[in-house]
Write a protein that holds these residues in place. Structure first.
Motif, PDB file in Angstrom:
ATOM      1  N   LEU A 125     -11.346 -33.513  65.872  1.00 45.64           N
ATOM      2  CA  LEU A 125     -11.304 -32.848  64.474  1.00 45.64           C
ATOM      3  C   LEU A 125     -12.733 -30.924  65.254  1.00 45.64           C
ATOM      4  O   LEU A 125     -12.896 -30.068  63.971  1.00 45.64           O
ATOM      5  CB  LEU A 125     -11.416 -33.025  62.911  1.00 45.64           C
ATOM      6  N   SER A 126     -13.106 -31.286  65.839  1.00 43.99           N
ATOM      7  CA  SER A 126     -14.214 -30.528  65.992  1.00 43.99           C
ATOM      8  C   SER A 126     -13.982 -28.915  66.274  1.00 43.99           C
ATOM      9  O   SER A 126     -15.338 -28.139  65.895  1.00 43.99           O
ATOM     10  CB  SER A 126     -14.991 -30.548  66.858  1.00 43.99           C
ATOM     11  N   ASP A 127     -12.844 -28.412  66.559  1.00 44.77           N
ATOM     12  CA  ASP A 127     -12.212 -27.041  66.440  1.00 44.77           C
ATOM     13  C   ASP A 127     -11.498 -26.709  64.845  1.00 44.77           C
ATOM     14  O   ASP A 127     -11.039 -25.622  65.114  1.00 44.77           O
ATOM     15  CB  ASP A 127     -11.265 -26.805  68.252  1.00 44.77           C
ATOM     16  N   TYR A 128     -11.747 -27.697  64.491  1.00 48.10           N
ATOM     17  CA  TYR A 128     -10.990 -27.107  62.755  1.00 48.10           C
ATOM     18  C   TYR A 128     -11.735 -26.993  61.497  1.00 48.10           C
ATOM     19  O   TYR A 128     -12.282 -27.640  61.352  1.00 48.10           O
ATOM     20  CB  TYR A 128      -9.856 -28.154  62.708  1.00 48.10           C
ATOM     21  N   LYS A 129     -11.698 -26.368  60.757  1.00 51.85           N
ATOM     22  CA  LYS A 129     -11.733 -26.238  59.441  1.00 51.85           C
ATOM     23  C   LYS A 129     -11.098 -25.854  58.280  1.00 51.85           C
ATOM     24  O   LYS A 129      -8.998 -26.378  58.863  1.00 51.85           O
ATOM     25  CB  LYS A 129     -12.712 -24.918  59.165  1.00 51.85           C
ATOM     26  N   LEU A 130     -11.236 -27.316  57.452  1.00 53.74           N
ATOM     27  CA  LEU A 130     -10.357 -27.182  56.246  1.00 53.74           C
ATOM     28  C   LEU A 130     -11.163 -27.693  55.329  1.00 53.74           C
ATOM     29  O   LEU A 130     -12.158 -27.782  54.960  1.00 53.74           O
ATOM     30  CB  LEU A 130     -10.899 -29.547  56.988  1.00 53.74           C
ATOM     31  N   GLY A 156     -15.928 -34.616  63.487  1.00 53.05           N
ATOM     32  CA  GLY A 156     -15.747 -33.275  64.299  1.00 53.05           C
ATOM     33  C   GLY A 156     -15.424 -32.383  62.849  1.00 53.05           C
ATOM     34  O   GLY A 156     -15.840 -31.221  63.845  1.00 53.05           O
ATOM     35  N   ALA A 157     -15.094 -32.763  61.842  1.00 53.16           N
ATOM     36  CA  ALA A 157     -14.726 -30.826  60.710  1.00 53.16           C
ATOM     37  C   ALA A 157     -15.713 -30.727  60.250  1.00 53.16           C
ATOM     38  O   ALA A 157     -16.819 -30.903  59.590  1.00 53.16           O
ATOM     39  CB  ALA A 157     -13.134 -31.538  60.205  1.00 53.16           C
ATOM     40  N   ASP A 158     -15.699 -28.925  60.150  1.00 51.92           N
ATOM     41  CA  ASP A 158     -15.825 -28.249  59.227  1.00 51.92           C
ATOM     42  C   ASP A 158     -15.300 -28.443  58.121  1.00 51.92           C
ATOM     43  O   ASP A 158     -14.359 -28.288  58.148  1.00 51.92           O
ATOM     44  CB  ASP A 158     -15.784 -26.734  59.902  1.00 51.92           C
ATOM     45  N   ILE A 159     -15.710 -28.677  56.675  1.00 50.46           N
ATOM     46  CA  ILE A 159     -15.113 -28.699  55.521  1.00 50.46           C
ATOM     47  C   ILE A 159     -15.674 -27.480  54.270  1.00 50.46           C
ATOM     48  O   ILE A 159     -16.761 -27.216  54.186  1.00 50.46           O
ATOM     49  CB  ILE A 159     -15.143 -30.213  55.151  1.00 50.46           C
ATOM     50  N   ALA A 160     -14.477 -27.016  54.193  1.00 53.33           N
ATOM     51  CA  ALA A 160     -15.101 -26.831  51.917  1.00 53.33           C
ATOM     52  C   ALA A 160     -14.018 -27.668  50.952  1.00 53.33           C
ATOM     53  O   ALA A 160     -13.090 -27.768  51.716  1.00 53.33           O
ATOM     54  CB  ALA A 160     -14.521 -25.662  52.474  1.00 53.33           C
ATOM     55  N   PRO A 179     -10.691 -21.875  56.306  1.00 51.51           N
ATOM     56  CA  PRO A 179      -9.856 -23.052  57.287  1.00 51.51           C
ATOM     57  C   PRO A 179      -8.291 -22.584  58.045  1.00 51.51           C
ATOM     58  O   PRO A 179      -7.447 -22.229  57.542  1.00 51.51           O
ATOM     59  CB  PRO A 179      -9.398 -24.376  55.747  1.00 51.51           C
ATOM     60  N   ASP A 180      -7.938 -24.476  58.888  1.00 49.72           N
ATOM     61  CA  ASP A 180      -6.882 -23.885  59.746  1.00 49.72           C
ATOM     62  C   ASP A 180      -6.536 -24.616  58.653  1.00 49.72           C
ATOM     63  O   ASP A 180      -4.830 -25.044  59.005  1.00 49.72           O
ATOM     64  CB  ASP A 180      -7.569 -24.495  60.862  1.00 49.72           C
ATOM     65  N   ILE A 181      -6.433 -25.534  57.774  1.00 50.82           N
ATOM     66  CA  ILE A 181      -6.017 -26.867  57.668  1.00 50.82           C
ATOM     67  C   ILE A 181      -6.399 -26.928  55.990  1.00 50.82           C
ATOM     68  O   ILE A 181      -7.103 -27.597  55.932  1.00 50.82           O
ATOM     69  CB  ILE A 181      -5.687 -28.826  58.196  1.00 50.82           C
ATOM     70  N   LEU A 182      -5.428 -26.943  55.265  1.00 55.96           N
ATOM     71  CA  LEU A 182      -5.361 -26.961  53.862  1.00 55.96           C
ATOM     72  C   LEU A 182      -5.310 -28.562  53.392  1.00 55.96           C
ATOM     73  O   LEU A 182      -3.253 -28.808  53.504  1.00 55.96           O
ATOM     74  CB  LEU A 182      -4.656 -26.305  53.045  1.00 55.96           C
ATOM     75  N   THR A 183      -5.171 -28.811  52.762  1.00 54.42           N
ATOM     76  CA  THR A 183      -4.907 -30.747  52.261  1.00 54.42           C
ATOM     77  C   THR A 183      -5.169 -30.289  50.490  1.00 54.42           C
ATOM     78  O   THR A 183      -6.318 -30.098  50.135  1.00 54.42           O
ATOM     79  CB  THR A 183      -5.789 -31.864  52.375  1.00 54.42           C
TER      80      THR A 183
END
Ligand code: ADE
Length: 397
Positions: free
Chosen positions: A41-46, A67-71, A118-122
């Protein structure tokens, strides 16, 4: 961007709670360990909008280790565990959440997560997805935790307005069969017991709705000795409740006997003026659904503008010459009055979340703007991990 939380001084306490939950969520640990070296997940902002609990912190830290960057912001203005928000913030996660937000602050925190791009939203409930659909930003995809959120996304899909592919985590068997039923069953009763401090045995409990949540709540209430009655609008579910050995009645016919009413429908205005009028002195009202729309709280306020807070999360309204007690302001009782579902069951839901996020990160380019079910291999993988975690053995053939 910097976090907005209640008190960073609570981080140490939050870390202890995180460690406690992680010990009981070995499935997530296993998923993390089998993917960690590649940092997928290092190229992804979640961007997350979840109830900020000890269980959620286990998911967030696992995603960070991959690897994710997270907010993250909270899925409810009243459900945040402030120590967990502080712990996550101290780990470098951007956190926009504290317990006791106003409606405006709650919406602003959702916007802060979107400003992080973010790239992906949960999401849990659909408020983040709904806000994302009002913004111009493009997203790779999303996941959704709840029945309510999935229904909202399906409406967007049917109007051809869905902007990105979404995985309906709620629809995985290893999510709704366990989280919605046994998780909510235990945590809703936990919320009622913690807020009221009363005895359940011998109480007349009226459960509105016999979906997965209603099933879980009624079976656990009965297990503690309550006399349980189900109200339903769906004839099949009503029959199921009857065959499961519950009383099945119309809400207006049982309004006057209930000691505790629990709404579990996901729909608006289930307990209304005509029911409230008939209730007996001392009746208690709790909601297990995602939004605070199931009990007509507005009507209670129209009868008594200044309810008395008799103990935390218990408000007493004077209504038609009697006292009615509203628990947790009609907001989801398990997360406001207690700690939400326990870690063992959230491990299943969040394993589905993490594997779905990994799936999206690999496959979003080939997906269309639709609501997808969790791939069956993921569901089976989670079940196998859970069987292992529970030390069960099953046959191969
Ligand atoms: N929803 C229900 N229980 C929960 C928990 N413990 N953490 C996050 N979301 C939840």
């Amino acid at each position: 961007m910097s976090s907005k939380i209640a008190d960073i001084g609570l981080a140490k306490q939050g870390q202890m709670s995180y460690t406690w939950a992680r010990t009981h969520m070995t499935i997530l640990e296993k998923i993390k360990m089998s993917n960690e070296s590649k940092k997928p997940l290092s190229d992804y902002k979640l961007g997350f909008c979840l109830h900020i609990t000890k269980e959620t912190s286990v998911l967030i830290i696992a995603a960070k280790m991959l690897g994710a960057d997270i907010a993250i912001c909270s899925a409810n203005p009243l459900s945040t565990q402030n120590d967990i928000a502080a712990f996550l913030s101290s780990e470098g996660i951007k956190v926009f959440a504290w317990r006791g937000q106003s409606e405006r602050q709650y919406r602003e925190c959702i916007e802060s997560v979107l400003q992080f791009q973010p790239d992906i939203l949960t999401d849990d409930g659909g408020d983040l997805h709904t806000a994302a659909h009002k913004s111009k930003t493009r997203f790779y995809g999303g996941t959704e935790e709840t029945t309510t959120g999935v229904k909202r996304l399906e409406i967007l899909q049917s109007r051809k307005r869905l902007k990105y592919p979404v995985i309906a985590v709620n629809n995985a068997y290893t999510k709704h069969l366990f989280d919605n039923r046994y998780g909510t069953g235990q945590s809703t009763i936990d919320g009622i017991l913690r807020t009221t401090g009363l005895f359940l045995s011998g109480k007349q409990v009226i459960v509105c709705g016999y979906g997965w949540v209603g099933k879980g709540v009624s079976v656990r209430a009965r297990g503690m000795g309550a006399i349980v009655t189900i109200t339903e609008v769906d004839p099949i579910k009503a029959l199921e409740a009857h065959m499961d050995g519950f009383n099945v009645q119309q809400l207006s016919d049982v309004s006057y006997i209930g000691d505790i009413f629990i709404t579990c429908t996901g729909h608006c205005r289930i307990i209304r003026k005509e029911h409230l009028k008939k209730m007996k002195d001392g009746a208690m009202l709790a909601n297990a659904g995602h939004f605070d729309v199931e009990i007509d709280v507005g009507y209670l306020y129209s009868q008594d503008k200044f309810p008395i807070l008799v103990r935390p999360n218990v408000e007493c309204f004077k209504c038609h010459d009697k006292k009615l007690y509203l628990l947790s302001k009609g907001r989801v009782i398990n997360l406001v009055g207690a700690e939400g579902h326990p870690p063992e069951v959230m491990a299943l839901s969040f394993a589905n979340q993490l594997l779905s996020i990994l799936f999206l990160s690999k496959n979003y380019r080939s997906l269309t703007n639709k609501v997808y079910n969790v791939p069956h291999e993921i569901d089976l993988k989670v079940a196998r991990y859970a069987i292992e975690a529970e030390n069960l053995r099953i046959d191969d053939s």
